[in-house]
Write an enzyme that holds these catalytic residues in place. Structure first.
Site, PDB file in Angstrom:
ATOM      1  N   CYS A 136      21.825  -5.202   8.895  1.00  0.00           N
ATOM      2  CA  CYS A 136      20.913  -4.250   8.260  1.00  0.00           C
ATOM      3  C   CYS A 136      19.518  -4.870   8.143  1.00  0.00           C
ATOM      4  O   CYS A 136      18.908  -5.179   9.152  1.00  0.00           O
ATOM      5  CB  CYS A 136      21.460  -3.755   6.925  1.00  0.00           C
ATOM      6  SG  CYS A 136      20.609  -2.246   6.391  1.00  0.00           S
ATOM      7  N   HIS A 196      25.802  -0.843   8.845  1.00  0.00           N
ATOM      8  CA  HIS A 196      26.625  -1.698   7.976  1.00  0.00           C
ATOM      9  C   HIS A 196      28.052  -1.800   8.533  1.00  0.00           C
ATOM     10  O   HIS A 196      28.866  -0.921   8.250  1.00  0.00           O
ATOM     11  CB  HIS A 196      26.672  -1.119   6.565  1.00  0.00           C
ATOM     12  CG  HIS A 196      25.397  -1.275   5.819  1.00  0.00           C
ATOM     13  ND1 HIS A 196      25.097  -2.400   5.095  1.00  0.00           N
ATOM     14  CD2 HIS A 196      24.327  -0.460   5.706  1.00  0.00           C
ATOM     15  CE1 HIS A 196      23.896  -2.275   4.557  1.00  0.00           C
ATOM     16  NE2 HIS A 196      23.411  -1.106   4.908  1.00  0.00           N
ATOM     17  N   GLU A 237      30.378  -3.586   7.569  1.00  0.00           N
ATOM     18  CA  GLU A 237      31.326  -3.726   6.454  1.00  0.00           C
ATOM     19  C   GLU A 237      31.632  -2.396   5.783  1.00  0.00           C
ATOM     20  O   GLU A 237      32.524  -2.304   4.960  1.00  0.00           O
ATOM     21  CB  GLU A 237      30.786  -4.752   5.446  1.00  0.00           C
ATOM     22  CG  GLU A 237      29.684  -4.274   4.514  1.00  0.00           C
ATOM     23  CD  GLU A 237      28.286  -4.193   5.128  1.00  0.00           C
ATOM     24  OE1 GLU A 237      28.149  -4.353   6.353  1.00  0.00           O
ATOM     25  OE2 GLU A 237      27.327  -3.957   4.362  1.00  0.00           O
TER      26      GLU A 237
END
Lengths: 253, 200
Positions: free
Chosen positions: B79, B180, B182
């Protein structure tokens, strides 16, 4: 292409997901992380948890679920319910939530939206608005829809975005729980006014309601609770139906 | 040992949990000894470019990150961490970045809603090991208002949002993801799993 988001909403009381309509006794059903994970595997794009624990002291204990959810879930999730101060917001974000949802507190103290947005970024500040059509006007209600604020909902939506809300959840009280479809005229009025994502809430009863919403509006996300909880609509089936109707959705592998 | 560079940005916990789920052990650290020994360095980041770059410089770790990259070891920016890999950014004036990948980070000046927020698809631009376990058009989760304006040579995958936005970038052993991983469900996990295999 940016996908339309399917967002199951879960009510949490004392750290447990509860379900049942507002007029029925709440029934303990599940562990937030377990249910969240199930929805995530079925293809939910995001989750919203509303903490409806009554007292402030109990809420702090209840919010422990946020950490557990953050540990387990690999999609974004939002936490709302009773957040009144910057500290409340910081607490939830520090526990691992990606976004916070603010409703009544923003009406009482609009500066909260501004300060929170400046501090944490607009992308994680969601303004949730309960709207009821009274005669020809759309009016904002607060405290779980119990108090008529007299505020014009369209003006409040615009003001909220100016203050720094990065996303709006528009809950139509007229449509909520009716299972007759989303409030398309209201949602179109809101999306014309603001340039942030708008999430529709209230009225989902079947998959066709989602298709109708997608075809008639530019709404970014579709939020629903009971149709998912009671397995009336399976998320994977809903998304497949949307896809067949040429609505861009993410199909989880 | 893998290390997530700790420079007081907000989403370190989130990245750490995501890496754990993908089977990557990574220590959150700003200790120079840890940085020196790291196999993979992860550079997280949320917020504004200028503040993040200042905070990163303040740690005194930038020369060690430079050494890590010069030694050919893997550096992964996520990011805002991805944006820091570039030469500079126009966010709040002109700020110099780490300069590992040529290009400038600029505002998303487009018709559509900004920030670009939500799930969008990856369009492959070049072969890279990061893509090994995912498919073209898979969705990943984006939240950003600025993007890296860089040559196609440096772009592994784009996403389409009015314009082609670089989503995965790389130059030799430096990799960046604008989205992202994650928070990107199974696809995100598969991307991180591929990165884990790129050590040694």
């Amino acid at each position: 292409m940016l996908a339309r988001r399917i967002i199951p909403c879960l009510d949490v009381k004392d750290g447990r997901v509860v379900k049942g309509s507002q007029f029925q006794a709440l029934k303990d059903v599940d562990d937030p992380k377990k249910l969240g994970k199930r929805y995530s595997l079925e293809g939910a794009d995001e989750l919203v948890f509303y903490d409806i624990t009554a007292s402030h002291e109990a809420r702090e204990i209840s919010l422990q679920f946020v950490e557990e959810v953050a540990e387990e879930i690999n999609i974004p999730f939002c936490v709302g319910g009773g957040l009144k101060t910057l500290d409340d917001i910081a607490n939830v974000l520090n526990k691992g939530a990606d976004k916070v949802s603010i409703n009544s507190a923003a009406i009482d103290n609009p500066d909260l939206i501004k300060k929170a947005s400046q501090k944490y970024g607009a992308q994680c500040i969601v303004l949730s608005i309960d709207v009821k059509q009274v005669d020809d006007a759309y009016i904002v209600f607060k405290n779980g829809g119990r108090i008529n604020t007299g505020i014009d909902a369209l003006e409040w939506a615009q003001k909220g975005v100016e203050l720094g809300a990065g996303e709006l959840v528009i809950n139509s009280m007229n449509h909520d729980g009716m299972k007759q479809g989303f409030d398309i005229p209201l949602l179109n009025k809101i999306t014309e006014l603001v340039n942030v994502p708008v999430i529709a809430s209230g009225g989902a009863g079947n998959t066709q309601h989602f298709v109708d919403l997608a075809k008639a509006t530019d709404v970014d996300g579709y939020l629903a609770a009971s149709v998912f909880h009671y397995n009336e609509i399976k998320i994977s089936y809903l998304k497949e139906t949307l896809r067949q109707n040429n609505i861009p959705v993410r199909i989880e592998r | 040992m893998n290390v997530i560079i700790d420079y007081k940005v907000g989403n370190i916990g989130s990245i750490s949990r995501g890496l754990t789920r993908a089977g990557i052990d990574a220590k959150i650290s700003a200790n120079p000894e840890d940085i020196k020994q790291a196999e993979i360095l992860f550079l997280p980041g949320v917020g504004a470019f200028k503040d993040a770059m200042e905070d990163l410089v303040k740690t005194g770790l930038v020369p060690l990150i430079n050494d890590h990259v010069t030694q050919g070891k893997l550096l992964v920016g996520i990011c805002l961490g991805m944006q820091l890999l570039f030469d500079s950014s126009t966010e709040y004036g002109h700020t110099k970045g780490l300069g590992y990948i040529p290009g400038e980070v600029v505002y998303l000046d487009i018709e559509k809603k900004v920030p670009h927020m939500g799930w969008n698809q990856l369009m492959f631009n070049q072969d890279n090991h990061t893509l090994k376990y995912i498919n073209e058009n898979d969705y990943v989760y984006f939240v950003h208002s600025y993007y890296a304006n860089t040559a196609p040579d440096n772009v592994v995958a784009y996403t389409d949002y009015d314009i082609n936005i670089p989503a995965i970038v790389r130059r030799d052993n430096v990799i960046g993801m604008q989205f992202h991983p994650e928070k990107s469900g199974q696809v995100g996990l598969q991307l991180l799993k591929a990165i884990k295999e790129m050590t040694s």
